[in-house]
Design an enzyme around this catalytic site. Structure first.
Site, PDB file in Angstrom:
ATOM      1  N   PHE A 153       0.815  -1.212   0.000  1.00  0.00           N
ATOM      2  CA  PHE A 153       0.000   0.000   0.000  1.00  0.00           C
ATOM      3  C   PHE A 153       0.851   1.265   0.000  1.00  0.00           C
ATOM      4  O   PHE A 153       0.367   2.342   0.316  1.00  0.00           O
ATOM      5  CB  PHE A 153      -0.936   0.011   1.213  1.00  0.00           C
ATOM      6  CG  PHE A 153      -1.884  -1.169   1.252  1.00  0.00           C
ATOM      7  CD1 PHE A 153      -3.041  -1.171   0.478  1.00  0.00           C
ATOM      8  CD2 PHE A 153      -1.619  -2.283   2.041  1.00  0.00           C
ATOM      9  CE1 PHE A 153      -3.922  -2.261   0.502  1.00  0.00           C
ATOM     10  CE2 PHE A 153      -2.483  -3.371   2.071  1.00  0.00           C
ATOM     11  CZ  PHE A 153      -3.649  -3.357   1.295  1.00  0.00           C
ATOM     12  N   LEU A 154       2.140   1.153  -0.328  1.00  0.00           N
ATOM     13  CA  LEU A 154       2.998   2.344  -0.231  1.00  0.00           C
ATOM     14  C   LEU A 154       2.620   3.381  -1.265  1.00  0.00           C
ATOM     15  O   LEU A 154       2.122   3.067  -2.337  1.00  0.00           O
ATOM     16  CB  LEU A 154       4.478   1.973  -0.365  1.00  0.00           C
ATOM     17  CG  LEU A 154       5.044   1.464  -1.687  1.00  0.00           C
ATOM     18  CD1 LEU A 154       5.294   2.571  -2.690  1.00  0.00           C
ATOM     19  CD2 LEU A 154       6.345   0.733  -1.423  1.00  0.00           C
ATOM     20  N   LYS A 210      -6.272  -4.616  -2.207  1.00  0.00           N
ATOM     21  CA  LYS A 210      -5.531  -3.569  -2.903  1.00  0.00           C
ATOM     22  C   LYS A 210      -6.377  -2.825  -3.922  1.00  0.00           C
ATOM     23  O   LYS A 210      -6.445  -1.589  -3.917  1.00  0.00           O
ATOM     24  CB  LYS A 210      -4.308  -4.205  -3.578  1.00  0.00           C
ATOM     25  CG  LYS A 210      -3.424  -3.244  -4.326  1.00  0.00           C
ATOM     26  CD  LYS A 210      -2.910  -2.157  -3.408  1.00  0.00           C
ATOM     27  CE  LYS A 210      -2.290  -1.039  -4.203  1.00  0.00           C
ATOM     28  NZ  LYS A 210      -0.935  -1.271  -4.572  1.00  0.00           N
ATOM     29  N   GLY A 263      -3.606  10.918 -10.848  1.00  0.00           N
ATOM     30  CA  GLY A 263      -2.879  10.301 -11.954  1.00  0.00           C
ATOM     31  C   GLY A 263      -1.947   9.271 -11.363  1.00  0.00           C
ATOM     32  O   GLY A 263      -2.198   8.728 -10.286  1.00  0.00           O
ATOM     33  N   CYS A 266      -0.990   3.992 -10.639  1.00  0.00           N
ATOM     34  CA  CYS A 266      -1.808   3.072  -9.839  1.00  0.00           C
ATOM     35  C   CYS A 266      -3.299   3.376  -9.862  1.00  0.00           C
ATOM     36  O   CYS A 266      -4.081   2.575 -10.360  1.00  0.00           O
ATOM     37  CB  CYS A 266      -1.293   3.073  -8.403  1.00  0.00           C
ATOM     38  SG  CYS A 266       0.456   2.651  -8.328  1.00  0.00           S
ATOM     39  N   LYS A 329       2.422  13.880  -9.047  1.00  0.00           N
ATOM     40  CA  LYS A 329       2.174  14.511  -7.744  1.00  0.00           C
ATOM     41  C   LYS A 329       3.535  14.976  -7.238  1.00  0.00           C
ATOM     42  O   LYS A 329       4.574  14.558  -7.784  1.00  0.00           O
ATOM     43  CB  LYS A 329       1.516  13.538  -6.768  1.00  0.00           C
ATOM     44  CG  LYS A 329       2.402  12.374  -6.361  1.00  0.00           C
ATOM     45  CD  LYS A 329       1.742  11.580  -5.236  1.00  0.00           C
ATOM     46  CE  LYS A 329       2.674  10.493  -4.739  1.00  0.00           C
ATOM     47  NZ  LYS A 329       2.114   9.754  -3.610  1.00  0.00           N
TER      48      LYS A 329
HETATM   49  C1  UGA Z   1      -1.546   5.103  -4.519  1.00  0.00           C
HETATM   50  C2  UGA Z   1      -2.151   4.706  -3.157  1.00  0.00           C
HETATM   51  O1  UGA Z   1      -2.316   5.877  -2.368  1.00  0.00           O
HETATM   52  C3  UGA Z   1      -1.232   3.732  -2.424  1.00  0.00           C
HETATM   53  O2  UGA Z   1      -1.835   3.326  -1.216  1.00  0.00           O
HETATM   54  C4  UGA Z   1      -1.005   2.517  -3.316  1.00  0.00           C
HETATM   55  O3  UGA Z   1      -0.109   1.596  -2.709  1.00  0.00           O
HETATM   56  C5  UGA Z   1      -0.398   2.975  -4.629  1.00  0.00           C
HETATM   57  O4  UGA Z   1      -1.303   3.909  -5.273  1.00  0.00           O
HETATM   58  C6  UGA Z   1      -0.190   1.777  -5.506  1.00  0.00           C
HETATM   59  O5  UGA Z   1      -1.177   1.179  -5.944  1.00  0.00           O
HETATM   60  O6  UGA Z   1       0.956   1.353  -5.709  1.00  0.00           O
HETATM   61  P1  UGA Z   1       0.320   6.820  -5.311  1.00  0.00           P
HETATM   62  O7  UGA Z   1      -0.160   6.530  -6.691  1.00  0.00           O
HETATM   63  O8  UGA Z   1       1.772   6.820  -5.018  1.00  0.00           O
HETATM   64  O9  UGA Z   1      -0.335   5.795  -4.265  1.00  0.00           O
HETATM   65  O10 UGA Z   1      -0.207   8.271  -4.954  1.00  0.00           O
HETATM   66  P2  UGA Z   1      -1.347   8.979  -4.083  1.00  0.00           P
HETATM   67  O11 UGA Z   1      -0.677   9.766  -3.029  1.00  0.00           O
HETATM   68  O12 UGA Z   1      -2.449   8.068  -3.704  1.00  0.00           O
HETATM   69  O13 UGA Z   1      -1.883  10.002  -5.192  1.00  0.00           O
HETATM   70  C7  UGA Z   1      -2.465   9.540  -6.390  1.00  0.00           C
HETATM   71  C8  UGA Z   1      -2.988  10.713  -7.189  1.00  0.00           C
HETATM   72  O14 UGA Z   1      -4.112  11.302  -6.543  1.00  0.00           O
HETATM   73  C9  UGA Z   1      -1.993  11.850  -7.386  1.00  0.00           C
HETATM   74  O15 UGA Z   1      -2.112  12.323  -8.714  1.00  0.00           O
HETATM   75  C10 UGA Z   1      -2.419  12.894  -6.398  1.00  0.00           C
HETATM   76  O16 UGA Z   1      -2.105  14.198  -6.817  1.00  0.00           O
HETATM   77  C11 UGA Z   1      -3.936  12.684  -6.383  1.00  0.00           C
HETATM   78  N1  UGA Z   1      -4.561  13.063  -5.105  1.00  0.00           N
HETATM   79  C12 UGA Z   1      -4.243  12.407  -3.963  1.00  0.00           C
HETATM   80  C13 UGA Z   1      -5.503  14.074  -5.089  1.00  0.00           C
HETATM   81  O17 UGA Z   1      -5.817  14.684  -6.138  1.00  0.00           O
HETATM   82  N2  UGA Z   1      -6.098  14.400  -3.905  1.00  0.00           N
HETATM   83  C14 UGA Z   1      -5.794  13.760  -2.747  1.00  0.00           C
HETATM   84  O18 UGA Z   1      -6.365  14.099  -1.709  1.00  0.00           O
HETATM   85  C15 UGA Z   1      -4.841  12.732  -2.782  1.00  0.00           C
END
Ligand code: UGA
Length: 439
Positions: A153-154, A210, A263, A266, A329
């Site tokens: 879940f990282l 997941k 984006g 994942c 991000k």
């Molecule tokens: C995501 C999940 O959060 C992890 O738990 C999971 O392990 C991972 O996918 C995976 O499947 O490997 P990640 O893609 O690194 O992690 O990034 P996030 O921090 O979840 O952000 C994803 C996207 O959503 C980014 O584009 C971010 O800008 C956007 N976001 C996130 C928002 O627009 N608003 C938010 O409140 C949070």
């Protein structure tokens, strides 16, 4: 313990370094020799905060090594983590499992004795059984190889912290008396003893943990972004609304930042892969709403292009647009399905001259989007611009002085797509200000 991790991308390389940090002897295996060389020199082939330090520490201590040989990996230990990528298929919503199955087959032929194969890759539910079948048929050790499902879940940008101090551990097995459980409990002993909730379950539940977690996270983001549209139409402020909603502990503030949407490698892919799998299982109606979650997300990118046209008119040829942000991000150099770059590309296709600025992701942006201009310094990137877009919320961008910047641009117009600029100070410095989710 002596353990391996097969596939050393964002997930695998981080997991390898963190397992060494927990005190294990770790061999990372990746088919890409260049990647192996870089990792063995104690560096990450991508940007992840703190990872270079951890790799340097443990390649130096001798506790961490990388190889391109499956045979060497199979001989190294009895616990093999699998972290190879499962991207979206080129023209389909479904996952592309070719790399995963190929890695399992290639490892299997070298498994001569008892082993636990713990898969971390994200997959459609039902894959564990398929993996077990391949191992049973191809591994000389046959039934002595156990499959464990251990979803990861990282998040990129906090990957080390998320690995060493996760919210929960999930271990999936096909029977209640699995000796694989003892092996994994030993591996994660320090994490479990720190009080991390540890859920032992069946394969299907572990697989679903997941995809359903990522779908929920995507839903939360699209929910607040749908509210952003309503806010724009009514004069309300979505950031204040998110704060108000978030104080309700049942809703919670985290993971609900409005903006240009999600984006990365994942969330978008997992939504679509989950939908495709639900179709195969005949339960697609239960997940129809995920189509809408995806559509709302893509709609934010279209809305940003519409706001640009509102500011500059429909003819974008000869217009210069600067975009702050290329990574999907902040805190990463990953540009997979980056909302910022999707907007950049869309504006380029409409004839605008687009320059992007990003503190870490510019090399990747240059490689995959040679049609754009690339300038690292955010102030230099904005020189002569007709419009500035803030699309990835790196903290560096918040610290740029809007007054100084106003002197560099052709027209002082800014659109904040992430809601983290102090728009009051930009307005006072003479900027015309627009924002997603604010009137
Ligand atoms: C995501 C999940 O959060 C992890 O738990 C999971 O392990 C991972 O996918 C995976 O499947 O490997 P990640 O893609 O690194 O992690 O990034 P996030 O921090 O979840 O952000 C994803 C996207 O959503 C980014 O584009 C971010 O800008 C956007 N976001 C996130 C928002 O627009 N608003 C938010 O409140 C949070």
């Amino acid at each position: 313990m002596k353990l391996t991790i097969i596939g050393c991308g964002y997930l695998g390389a981080t997991h390898a370094a963190c397992m060494a940090e927990l005190g294990h002897d770790v061999l990372g295996m990746d088919a890409d020799m260049d990647k192996v060389r870089v990792l063995n020199s104690g560096k990450a082939p991508f940007y992840e905060p703190g990872l270079d330090d951890l790799l340097a520490k443990h390649t130096a201590s001798g506790r961490l090594k990388f190889t391109a040989s499956y045979a060497e990996a199979a001989r190294f230990g009895e616990l093999h983590f699998i972290g190879v990528g499962t991207p979206q298929q080129a023209a389909e919503n479904a996952y592309d499992l070719t790399h995963l199955f190929s890695a399992i087959r290639r490892l299997a032929t070298h498994l001569l004795g008892p082993a636990v194969v713990a898969v971390k890759s994200t997959v459609p539910v039902g894959t564990a059984a398929h993996v077990a079948k391949i191992l049973e048929e191809s591994a000389p050790a046959g039934g002595k190889v156990q499959v464990a499902w251990n979803p990861e879940f990282l998040r990129e940008s906090s990957a080390i912290e998320d690995t060493l101090r996760p919210d929960r551990l999930v271990l999936g097995f096909d029977s209640e008396q699995s000796w694989g459980e003892a092996v994994l409990r030993q591996c994660f002993r320090k994490i479990i003893e720190a009080g991390t909730p540890t859920i032992v379950t069946d394969w299907a539940t572990a697989e679903l943990a997941k995809t359903s977690a990522n779908s929920f996270l995507a839903t939360k983001i699209s929910f607040i972004n749908a509210m952003a549209e309503v806010c724009e139409a009514t004069g309300a402020d979505v950031h204040e609304l998110a704060e108000i909603l978030g104080h309700d502990v049942r809703i919670g503030r985290s993971g609900m930042r409005p903006g240009l949407g999600f984006g990365g490698g994942c969330l978008p892919k997992d939504l679509r892969g989950f939908l495709a799998r639900a179709g195969e299982l005949g339960v697609d109606r239960a997940l129809t709403f995920l189509h809408e979650i995806d559509a709302i997300n893509n709609g934010r990118r279209e809305r940003m292009v519409a706001l640009v046209r509102e500011q500059l008119g429909d003819t974008l040829a000869s217009r210069r647009i600067t975009i702050w942000g290329a990574a999907f991000k902040p805190g990463t150099d990953d540009i997979r399905d980056s909302p910022a770059l999707a907007v950049a590309q869309g504006l380029h296709e409409l004839g605008a001259t687009v320059t992007v600025s990003d503190p870490k992701a510019l090399d990747n942006a240059r490689k995959h989007h040679p049609e754009l201009g690339h300038v690292e310094d955010p102030v230099a990137a904005a020189r002569g611009a007709d419009l500035l877009l803030h699309l990835t919320e790196w903290p560096q961008f918040r610290h740029v002085d809007p007054e100084r910047l106003a002197r560099r641009v052709r027209t002082a117009k800014v659109i904040d797509g992430r809601g983290t600029l102090d728009l009051g100070s930009w307005r006072r410095a003479g900027w015309t200000v627009r924002a997603l989710g604010r009137a």
